[in-house]
Design a protein around this motif. Sequence first.
Motif, short mmCIF file in Angstrom:
data_model
loop_
_atom_site.label_atom_id
_atom_site.label_comp_id
_atom_site.label_asym_id
_atom_site.label_seq_id
_atom_site.Cartn_x
_atom_site.Cartn_y
_atom_site.Cartn_z
N ARG A 24 0.84 -1.20 0.00
CA ARG A 24 0.00 0.00 0.00
C ARG A 24 0.88 1.26 0.00
O ARG A 24 1.99 1.23 0.54
CB ARG A 24 -0.88 0.02 1.26
N PRO A 25 0.38 2.37 -0.57
CA PRO A 25 1.18 3.60 -0.61
C PRO A 25 1.69 4.01 0.77
O PRO A 25 2.86 4.41 0.91
CB PRO A 25 0.21 4.64 -1.19
N ASP A 26 0.88 3.88 1.81
CA ASP A 26 1.32 4.29 3.15
C ASP A 26 2.36 3.34 3.75
O ASP A 26 2.94 3.63 4.79
CB ASP A 26 0.11 4.40 4.10
N VAL A 31 9.37 -0.99 3.56
CA VAL A 31 10.06 -2.10 2.89
C VAL A 31 10.52 -1.62 1.51
O VAL A 31 9.85 -0.82 0.87
CB VAL A 31 9.13 -3.34 2.78
N GLN A 32 11.68 -2.12 1.08
CA GLN A 32 12.21 -1.72 -0.23
C GLN A 32 11.38 -2.33 -1.35
O GLN A 32 10.78 -3.40 -1.17
CB GLN A 32 13.65 -2.22 -0.37
N VAL A 88 3.72 -7.99 0.85
CA VAL A 88 2.44 -8.58 0.44
C VAL A 88 1.68 -7.52 -0.38
O VAL A 88 1.58 -6.35 0.04
CB VAL A 88 1.61 -9.04 1.66
N ALA A 89 1.19 -7.92 -1.53
CA ALA A 89 0.54 -6.97 -2.45
C ALA A 89 -0.61 -6.25 -1.75
O ALA A 89 -1.32 -6.82 -0.90
CB ALA A 89 0.02 -7.73 -3.67
N ALA A 90 -0.76 -4.98 -2.10
CA ALA A 90 -1.71 -4.10 -1.41
C ALA A 90 -3.09 -4.73 -1.25
O ALA A 90 -3.67 -4.70 -0.18
CB ALA A 90 -1.79 -2.77 -2.17
N GLY A 125 3.62 3.36 13.21
CA GLY A 125 2.23 3.09 13.58
C GLY A 125 1.59 2.04 12.70
O GLY A 125 0.78 1.23 13.16
N ASN A 126 1.95 2.05 11.42
CA ASN A 126 1.38 1.08 10.47
C ASN A 126 2.38 -0.03 10.15
O ASN A 126 2.27 -0.70 9.13
CB ASN A 126 0.96 1.79 9.18
#
Length: 160
Positions: A24-26, A31-32, A88-90, A125-126
Amino acid sequence: MSSAFRLVEITTENVEDACRLSVRPDQQRLVQPVAQSLALAYAFGERAWPRLVVDGEEIVGFLMAFFDVPFDADPPGVTRDGLWRLNVAAGQQGRGVGRFAVEEVARELRRRGRRTLTTSWHVAGNGPEPFYRRLGFRPTGESVEGEIVGELDLGAPGTG
Ligand SMILES: CC(C)(COP(=O)(O)OP(=O)(O)OC[C@H]1O[C@@H](n2cnc3c(N)ncnc32)[C@H](O)[C@@H]1OP(=O)(O)O)[C@@H](O)C(=O)NCCC(=O)NCCS
């Protein structure tokens, strides 16, 4: 839990799709990108173990394990093994892909006779800390490149 997930090697057929996998964008600072991990895998040779997680024909995740790699602060002769990268894919998170990836790395390490799976995570946080704790990882009290180091005990050889 049984699942339809499978690990596959990176090939000439799937490498470009692999590089398109995105969290996900956030989460992108956690992760690289896959392409950067594959560049490291190229340089680390046998000590890197990149794999895709697929569900049917769809790429749903990427992992890279490492074998026999010393951390910067380790004394001479000490090396570690574990999980270097996990993306893991968004749209595929929360359905067991990450758990499957960790279990597959654990299986490969046991096959190689190793007793400990080491990883590290960015604190945010995420961030993935609740995920790793849920799977049984415990912080070692160390940090590496600003990340918390965690270990999973793989138990005695032949178990699990
Ligand atoms: C962290 C990440 C790998 C987790 O993968 P995932 O496929 O979504 O996780 P799973 O569905 O396999 O979850 C496994 C367990 O962890 C739990 N879990 C996962 N993320 C969690 C969170 N943020 N908070 C609390 N629990 C969480 C799940 O509830 C599940 O528990 P259960 O099996 O008891 O139901 C994924 O979110 C991701 O790619 N994040 C972005 C990149 C990243 O941070 N990678 C790690 C780099 S160190």
